[in-house]
Design an enzyme around this catalytic site. Structure first.
Site, PDB file in Angstrom:
ATOM      1  N   TYR A 148       0.844  -1.323  -0.049  1.00  0.00           N
ATOM      2  CA  TYR A 148       0.000   0.024  -0.192  1.00  0.00           C
ATOM      3  C   TYR A 148       0.909   1.350   0.072  1.00  0.00           C
ATOM      4  O   TYR A 148       2.046   1.220  -0.431  1.00  0.00           O
ATOM      5  CB  TYR A 148      -0.723  -0.252   1.195  1.00  0.00           C
ATOM      6  CG  TYR A 148      -1.939   1.046   1.336  1.00  0.00           C
ATOM      7  CD1 TYR A 148      -2.982   1.315   0.222  1.00  0.00           C
ATOM      8  CD2 TYR A 148      -1.992   1.714   2.449  1.00  0.00           C
ATOM      9  CE1 TYR A 148      -3.726   2.298   0.307  1.00  0.00           C
ATOM     10  CE2 TYR A 148      -2.952   2.440   2.571  1.00  0.00           C
ATOM     11  CZ  TYR A 148      -3.767   2.958   1.367  1.00  0.00           C
ATOM     12  OH  TYR A 148      -4.770   3.903   1.540  1.00  0.00           O
ATOM     13  N   ASP A 313     -14.451   5.787  -0.629  1.00  0.00           N
ATOM     14  CA  ASP A 313     -13.261   5.776   0.144  1.00  0.00           C
ATOM     15  C   ASP A 313     -12.818   7.284   0.595  1.00  0.00           C
ATOM     16  O   ASP A 313     -12.379   7.440   1.510  1.00  0.00           O
ATOM     17  CB  ASP A 313     -12.336   4.650   0.045  1.00  0.00           C
ATOM     18  CG  ASP A 313     -11.534   4.326   1.059  1.00  0.00           C
ATOM     19  OD1 ASP A 313     -11.847   4.264   2.094  1.00  0.00           O
ATOM     20  OD2 ASP A 313     -10.414   3.955   1.209  1.00  0.00           O
ATOM     21  N   ASN A 469      -0.935  11.705   0.106  1.00  0.00           N
ATOM     22  CA  ASN A 469      -0.279  10.471  -0.032  1.00  0.00           C
ATOM     23  C   ASN A 469       0.569  10.572  -1.622  1.00  0.00           C
ATOM     24  O   ASN A 469      -0.139  11.440  -2.435  1.00  0.00           O
ATOM     25  CB  ASN A 469      -0.846   9.240   0.186  1.00  0.00           C
ATOM     26  CG  ASN A 469      -1.372   9.061   1.311  1.00  0.00           C
ATOM     27  OD1 ASN A 469      -0.682   9.201   2.225  1.00  0.00           O
ATOM     28  ND2 ASN A 469      -2.475   8.617   1.288  1.00  0.00           N
TER      29      ASN A 469
HETATM   30  N1  LIG Z   1      -4.638  10.078   4.326  1.00  0.00           N
HETATM   31  C1  LIG Z   1      -5.702   9.589   3.696  1.00  0.00           C
HETATM   32  O1  LIG Z   1      -6.380   8.770   4.156  1.00  0.00           O
HETATM   33  C2  LIG Z   1      -6.139  10.263   2.242  1.00  0.00           C
HETATM   34  C3  LIG Z   1      -5.464  11.222   1.570  1.00  0.00           C
HETATM   35  N2  LIG Z   1      -5.760  11.396   0.586  1.00  0.00           N
HETATM   36  C4  LIG Z   1      -4.731  12.317  -0.206  1.00  0.00           C
HETATM   37  O2  LIG Z   1      -5.458  13.374  -0.275  1.00  0.00           O
HETATM   38  C5  LIG Z   1      -4.880  14.083  -1.534  1.00  0.00           C
HETATM   39  C6  LIG Z   1      -5.884  14.994  -2.113  1.00  0.00           C
HETATM   40  O3  LIG Z   1      -7.051  14.017  -2.770  1.00  0.00           O
HETATM   41  P1  LIG Z   1      -8.234  14.552  -3.441  1.00  0.00           P
HETATM   42  O4  LIG Z   1      -9.015  15.284  -2.406  1.00  0.00           O
HETATM   43  O5  LIG Z   1      -9.001  13.427  -4.041  1.00  0.00           O
HETATM   44  O6  LIG Z   1      -7.610  15.430  -4.564  1.00  0.00           O
HETATM   45  P2  LIG Z   1      -7.983  16.767  -5.608  1.00  0.00           P
HETATM   46  O7  LIG Z   1      -7.279  17.018  -6.656  1.00  0.00           O
HETATM   47  O8  LIG Z   1      -9.571  16.535  -5.773  1.00  0.00           O
HETATM   48  O9  LIG Z   1      -7.978  17.773  -4.355  1.00  0.00           O
HETATM   49  C7  LIG Z   1      -7.036  18.450  -4.024  1.00  0.00           C
HETATM   50  C8  LIG Z   1      -7.165  19.785  -3.629  1.00  0.00           C
HETATM   51  O10 LIG Z   1      -6.045  20.440  -3.102  1.00  0.00           O
HETATM   52  C9  LIG Z   1      -6.021  21.746  -3.501  1.00  0.00           C
HETATM   53  N3  LIG Z   1      -4.627  22.371  -3.767  1.00  0.00           N
HETATM   54  C10 LIG Z   1      -3.763  22.426  -4.772  1.00  0.00           C
HETATM   55  N4  LIG Z   1      -2.856  22.952  -4.868  1.00  0.00           N
HETATM   56  C11 LIG Z   1      -2.881  23.595  -3.475  1.00  0.00           C
HETATM   57  C12 LIG Z   1      -2.158  24.386  -2.521  1.00  0.00           C
HETATM   58  N5  LIG Z   1      -1.077  24.996  -3.073  1.00  0.00           N
HETATM   59  N6  LIG Z   1      -2.785  24.922  -1.482  1.00  0.00           N
HETATM   60  C13 LIG Z   1      -3.982  24.414  -1.168  1.00  0.00           C
HETATM   61  N7  LIG Z   1      -4.455  23.683  -1.845  1.00  0.00           N
HETATM   62  C14 LIG Z   1      -4.254  23.243  -2.839  1.00  0.00           C
HETATM   63  C15 LIG Z   1      -6.773  21.874  -4.793  1.00  0.00           C
HETATM   64  O11 LIG Z   1      -7.333  22.988  -5.252  1.00  0.00           O
HETATM   65  C16 LIG Z   1      -7.798  20.917  -4.477  1.00  0.00           C
HETATM   66  O12 LIG Z   1      -8.802  21.373  -3.958  1.00  0.00           O
HETATM   67  C17 LIG Z   1      -3.952  12.979  -2.131  1.00  0.00           C
HETATM   68  O13 LIG Z   1      -2.773  13.302  -2.090  1.00  0.00           O
HETATM   69  C18 LIG Z   1      -4.657  11.802  -1.694  1.00  0.00           C
HETATM   70  O14 LIG Z   1      -3.592  10.883  -1.748  1.00  0.00           O
HETATM   71  C19 LIG Z   1      -6.905  11.056  -0.031  1.00  0.00           C
HETATM   72  C20 LIG Z   1      -7.718  10.258   0.379  1.00  0.00           C
HETATM   73  C21 LIG Z   1      -7.453   9.628   1.848  1.00  0.00           C
HETATM   74  C1  LIG Z   2      -5.378   6.852   1.092  1.00  0.00           C
HETATM   75  C2  LIG Z   2      -6.159   7.190  -0.062  1.00  0.00           C
HETATM   76  O1  LIG Z   2      -7.145   6.704  -0.318  1.00  0.00           O
HETATM   77  C3  LIG Z   2      -5.416   8.029  -0.666  1.00  0.00           C
HETATM   78  O2  LIG Z   2      -4.421   8.592  -0.662  1.00  0.00           O
HETATM   79  O3  LIG Z   2      -6.283   8.260  -2.032  1.00  0.00           O
END
Ligand SMILES: NC(=O)C1=CN([C@@H]2O[C@H](COP(=O)(O)OP(=O)(O)OC[C@H]3O[C@@H](n4cnc5c(N)ncnc54)[C@H](O)[C@@H]3O)[C@@H](O)[C@H]2O)C=CC1
Ligand SMILES: CC(=O)C(=O)O
Ligand SMILES: [Mg+2]
Length: 625
Positions: A148, A313, A469
């Site tokens: 993962y 998720d 991530n």
């Molecule tokens: N730790 C966890 O359980 C999870 C982590 N993630 C991580 O979250 C991240 C985002 O995922 P999503 O929301 O689906 O992506 P997304 O691409 O839909 O959203 C990214 C957001 O970040 C904003 N952004 C981009 N540059 C920025 C900056 N310089 N300053 C502030 N905001 C900025 C964008 O405008 C957008 O609103 C990914 O890296 C993903 O791996 C996602 C799901 C679960």
């Molecule tokens: C953890 C997860 O679902 C993501 O980074 O998209």
């Protein structure tokens, strides 16, 4: 064995305008295939297998070189990535991968070692699934970061090179109209859990197209290892609707459809067809949507959530884990959880994950404040959202409807000395938040300036959640956070980092805040002394125990709300009679364990033998036509 059952389907699939006699002939001839080395004009080979058994047979497997008509004839459609390769392309792909070890050395030794570990584990997975999961369960802390995040990100980026044996199913835009029959190519009669992606936003790595299947495989590995789901009942799925990644569109070795992503109604009709197909074959399956770009994540969730047993998720799982962590952070300040609505929270990132967390946090606060309209409206003011364009206010043009409820009123912002588009550092300086939470996918976003600003937080113990991530996309490292803001912070990251040695025998704990845990209601699971030590999530080493407790709590809640359907030998009435301890024991009993089962040989009945013999002789006859 499966010839008789596949016959009607194959005949149905073969062009229905042809006379039955021809369709039968095509079917019979189609059950022959040529081994990889057979040149044009040599004798065909009669196969006594179909579908996945052919892919697992080194004598006959051609991998990605099976043509589309062969895939149809041999019930292989959907079991391979959609791009058909020539044998030369296959060799090139293999050679590129073979040489990658040297190339990767320049990216840093840890990546090479991690990828090598992934390959060894993957080969074990191909050879012996029971042993693979035993290794994973017994060494989950060491190997979760391999199967993962973060290594799975690397695997997805290099998937076209790493691809050996296919795993899971591929549905592509080119399969329109075929999916209902394709689902029957999957060899398992029962599937409980599907993780599906369209590869459009894999972790923080962007659009990886068909290569995103690695994330569905990795998540399902955790379902088996951490939650005890039977590995024969899980199905990773990639829906390949093209890619907008220009590098992949140009790459001759890419395994997916080399066209731009479908959009609008065309996109929706592919996903609709997939959902209808899988729920027709497996009506009780759960479909987890994973790493869809935000644009579709919310729309698909709305479209299917009341019709199908599904969830997203990134939107919902991340929210559950974040809430548990946010409540833990309140406790770490020595306050009761009920104080959560007083927390000021700055969220960087307003995509599927950020908005999912914001909605859940707002609802949680509202519930604590009386669960009414007034409380819900009031809770809104605790959040400050910063995205790629800076602070989100109502002064922004074309606000995404999902983000709109979190846009600050202009006047209110001005009162804090802030304006539309203010930088993250400005927002942290002015708001002095209790929590700074990143879901932006921008590595290093919590710069020195931002972390310095957080030193003036009004909290006695500010919390930093750098949740993006994989590792290189984390908004900051725990070293940066502890060294800049101070030893007293609470820290969590999406990908695993080591704890930080703060000197004098003190440890700065790095919690892993990742939706793989999905701990709703587990904020109270952590002991008081752990939380006061900054440990807000349980260690991954105990994940199987924790999932058991969570599942038992879910069963009890379902029983209390009259939603339980029962399972196997236990109907809802009997579930109701179980004590909490008995419910945990019941869940444990139903968790899959990696033990070798006793095997028996199944003899074909004489009738079955006769049918097989008849079909075989017809096929031999057909080969002379
Ligand atoms: N730790 C966890 O359980 C999870 C982590 N993630 C991580 O979250 C991240 C985002 O995922 P999503 O929301 O689906 O992506 P997304 O691409 O839909 O959203 C990214 C957001 O970040 C904003 N952004 C981009 N540059 C920025 C900056 N310089 N300053 C502030 N905001 C900025 C964008 O405008 C957008 O609103 C990914 O890296 C993903 O791996 C996602 C799901 C679960
Ligand atoms: C953890 C997860 O679902 C993501 O980074 O998209
Ligand atoms: Mg995800």
């Amino acid at each position: 064995m499966a010839f008789s059952s596949s016959l009607p389907r194959l005949l149905r699939r073969t062009s229905s305008s042809l006379p039955l006699r021809w369709r039968l002939r095509m079917f019979l001839a189609g059950k022959r295939s040529r081994p990889f080395t057979t040149c044009e004009g040599s004798r065909p080979t009669i196969l006594h297998k179909r579908s996945i058994d052919i892919l697992h047979d080194p004598w006959f497997n051609k991998g990605t070189a099976f043509s589309i008509t062969e895939r149809d004839r041999l019930d292989l459609r959907g079991l391979l990535p959609p791009n058909v390769m020539t044998p030369r392309q296959q060799i090139n792909r293999f050679m590129v991968d073979l040489k990658r070890l040297e190339l990767n050395a320049s990216d840093g030794p840890s990546d090479t070692i991690a990828l090598a570990k992934w390959r060894i584990l993957n080969r074990l997975h191909d050879r012996n699934e029971t042993m693979y999961y035993k290794v994973l369960i017994e060494n989950i802390k060491e190997y979760a970061p391999i199967v993962y995040t973060p290594t799975v990100g690397r695997v997805c980026q290099n998937y076209s090179g790493l691809f050996r044996r296919p795993r899971g199913m591929y549905f592509s835009a080119a399969d329109h109209g075929e999916m209902m029959s394709m689902v029957y190519n999957w060899p398992a009669e029962q599937v409980d859990m599907i993780v599906v992606t369209d590869g459009s936003r894999i972790l923080g790595l962007g659009d990886l197209g068909v290569q995103g299947i690695g994330i569905a495989i990795g998540k399902l590995d955790l379902y088996v290892a951490a939650a005890g789901i039977n590995p024969q009942r899980v199905l990773p799925v990639m829906i390949d609707v093209g890619t907008n990644n220009e590098n992949l569109l140009q790459d001759p070795l890419y395994l997916g459809l080399q066209e731009h992503r479908l959009d609008g109604e065309k996109y929706l009709s592919v996903i609709d067809e997939f959902m209808e197909a899988v729920f027709t074959r497996w009506p009780n399956v759960i479909v987890q949507f994973e790493d869809f770009q935000s644009k579709w994540a919310f729309k698909l969730l709305q479209r299917y959530r009341s019709t199908y047993r599904m969830f997203n998720d990134d939107v919902q799982g991340t929210a559950g884990v974040a809430i548990a962590g946010l409540l833990g952070a309140v406790r770490a300040q020595g306050k009761p959880m009920i104080d959560f609505p007083k927390q000021k929270i700055v969220v960087a990132g307003a995509g599927s994950a950020g908005i999912g967390v914001l909605n859940a946090a707002r609802k949680t606060m509202a519930r604590m404040l009386g669960n009414n309209e007034f409380a819900f409206e009031g809770a809104r003011s605790q959040f400050w959202v910063v995205d790629a364009m800076g602070l989100l206010t109502e002064g922004r043009m074309n606000i995404d409807p999902e983000a709109l409820p979190f846009a600050r009123k202009l006047k209110e912002s001005e009162r804090h000395g802030l304006h539309e588009g203010a930088s993250l550092a400005e927002v942290v300086t002015k708001v002095k938040p209790d929590v700074l939470l990143g879901l932006s996918a921008v590595g290093g976003l919590f710069s020195k300036e931002v972390l310095e600003a957080l030193k003036d937080s009004s909290s006695t113990r500010p919390a930093i959640f750098a949740m993006s991530n994989p590792t290189q996309n984390a908004e900051c490292t725990p070293e940066e956070a502890f060294s800049t803001v101070g030893d007293h912070i609470v820290f969590a990251s999406g990908s695993p980092f080591h704890d930080v040695d703060l000197g004098n025998g003190k440890i700065g704990h790095c919690n892993q805040g990742n939706n793989m845990y999905l701990f709703p209601g587990l904020a109270s699971y952590m002991k008081e002394e752990e939380v006061l030590n900054g440990i807000i999530y349980p260690s991954i080493s105990s994940i199987r125990d924790i999932t058991k407790e969570v599942a038992a709590a879910v069963v009890r809640e379902a029983v209390a709300e009259d939603l339980a359907e029962g399972y196997r030998d236990m109907d809802p009435q009997e579930l109701k009679k179980l004590t909490p301890e008995e419910t945990v024991a019941y869940v444990k009993k139903n968790m899959w364990e990696p033990h070798y089962p006793t095997l028996y040989k199944c003899y074909t009945s004489s009738m079955g033998q006769q049918i097989c013999g008849f079909i075989l002789s017809l096929r031999v006859a057909a080969s002379h036509l």
